[in-house]
Design an enzyme around this catalytic site. Structure first.
Site, PDB file in Angstrom:
ATOM      1  N   ARG A  49      47.436  37.661  39.230  1.00 59.18           N
ATOM      2  CA  ARG A  49      47.117  38.218  37.611  1.00 59.18           C
ATOM      3  C   ARG A  49      45.661  38.561  37.340  1.00 59.18           C
ATOM      4  NH1 ARG A  49      44.075  35.149  37.271  1.00 59.18           N
ATOM      5  NH2 ARG A  49      43.203  36.390  35.681  1.00 59.18           N
ATOM      6  N   ASP A 240      42.794  44.085  30.031  1.00 60.43           N
ATOM      7  CA  ASP A 240      44.295  44.343  31.157  1.00 60.43           C
ATOM      8  C   ASP A 240      44.151  45.884  30.658  1.00 60.43           C
ATOM      9  OD1 ASP A 240      45.189  42.226  31.934  1.00 60.43           O
ATOM     10  OD2 ASP A 240      44.736  40.850  30.654  1.00 60.43           O
TER      11      ASP A 240
END
EC number: 5.3.1.23
Length: 349
Positions: A49, A240
């Site tokens: 992640r 992100d």
């Protein structure tokens, strides 16, 4: 130094080695992905992640997908390559580095479409390794560009995990802290636990402690109080996906932290590589927000904490508007007062 998070091992018939982040901090375990489905699952279940690390997972995932394409027919190869990238793209929708990595591999393949299939595979292997090595250099430059924002004696708040575990090995937001420490600065970090999967508690504190940085864990809902007490002089987070105007998507809860920082007059910095920018969208309103399973909220880490059948809303990200961001720290430079114009000054059009 942080441990290598994800890397390709071997030749084109090789495999991906990555740290299973779902087991940290209790256990450091490397897992090996040897086929396309295993890397898709690793991305989907958060074994790997963090935007840059997901980008590396994308390019190495392409290698896992193409190594089993047994054809010398170029047209058939490119058809299968598209199936591979489409499949990997279905794993997580918000982190733009995933799609950046997939697009980069597709572009390189098309640029060499006049070559034999086995040669294209070798070229893609070199490209994936380049992405991995570039990330290490990029993160160090982000740290170099951002370290000036941490002063001796500061308290720094961070949310989620944007450290070495979220990249190849050094981090984005935490790279700024690692570099500030290397420069001899003494400061304290306050890490939000980051509900519901506790990336701050499990991962950020673990990384900072191993780096010898003074870190204190707080619950997410303590941030306002800690700011009011004067313990925080700046906030540094990762991202992100960043829109062309500087709006930045990050782990859920980041938007709230930005509001608190603005209320208390505290600088709020985003640290992210250029690959996290999506210049095809004009604002954060266009960023797709991933919604994850209700079990992450109701049954965190195997223990039920809510009634059976309760309705749950579980967005994984929120968007911090550019007006709440003091600056975005990239490897190309610092974007002060983010806006479409100021983003273009650093990144170009």
């Amino acid at each position: 130094m942080p441990l290598p998070t994800i890397e390709w091992e071997g030749n084109i018939e090789g495999r991906v080695r990555l740290i299973d982040q779902t087991l940290l901090p209790a256990e450091i375990k490397y897992i090996y992905c040897e086929d396309l489905k295993s890397i898709w699952r690793a991305i989907k279940t958060l074994m790997v992640r963090g935007a840059p690390a997901i980008g590396i997972a994308a390019v190495t995932g392409v290698l896992l997908g193409i190594k089993d394409i047994r054809t010398d027919d170029t047209e058939a190869f490119f058809k299968e390559l598209k199936n591979v990238t489409n499949y990997l793209g279905s794993s997580r929708p918000t982190a733009v580095n995933l799609f950046w990595g997939l697009s980069r591999m597709e572009r390189v393949a098309w640029e060499n479409r006049d070559k034999p299939v086995h040669t294209i595979k070798e070229i893609l292997l070199r490209e994936a390794i380049n992405v991995q090595n570039e990330d290490k250099s990029i993160c160090r430059q982000i740290g170099e560009n951002g370290a000036k924002f941490i002063k001796d004696g500061d308290g720094v708040l961070t949310h989620c995990n944007a450290g070495g575990l979220a990249t190849a090995d050094y981090g984005t937001a935490l790279a700024v802290m690692f570099k500030a420490k290397e420069n001899g600065k003494k400061f304290k970090v306050y890490a939000d636990e980051t509900r519901p999967l506790l990336q701050g508690a499990r991962l950020t504190t673990w990384e900072l402690m191993h780096a010898g940085i003074d870190v204190t864990l707080i619950c997410d809902n303590m941030a306002a109080h800690v700011m009011k007490l004067g313990k925080i002089q700046c906030v540094i987070v990762g991202a992100d996906r960043i829109a062309a105007n500087g709006d930045a998507a990050n782990k859920i809860g980041t938007y709230g932290v930005s509001i608190l920082a603005k209320e208390h007059g505290i600088p709020f910095y985003v640290a992210a590589p250029v690959s996290t920018f999506d210049l095809n969208i004009t604002s954060g309103d266009e960023i797709p927000i991933e919604e994850r399973s209700s079990e992450e909220v109701t049954c965190g880490f195997g223990k039920r904490t809510a009634p059976e059948g309760v309705k749950v809303f579980n967005p994984a990200f929120d968007v911090t508007p550019a007006k709440n961001i003091t600056a975005i720290i990239t490897e190309k430079g610092v974007i002060e007062k983010p806006s479409t114009e100021n983003v273009q000054k650093i990144l170009g059009k």
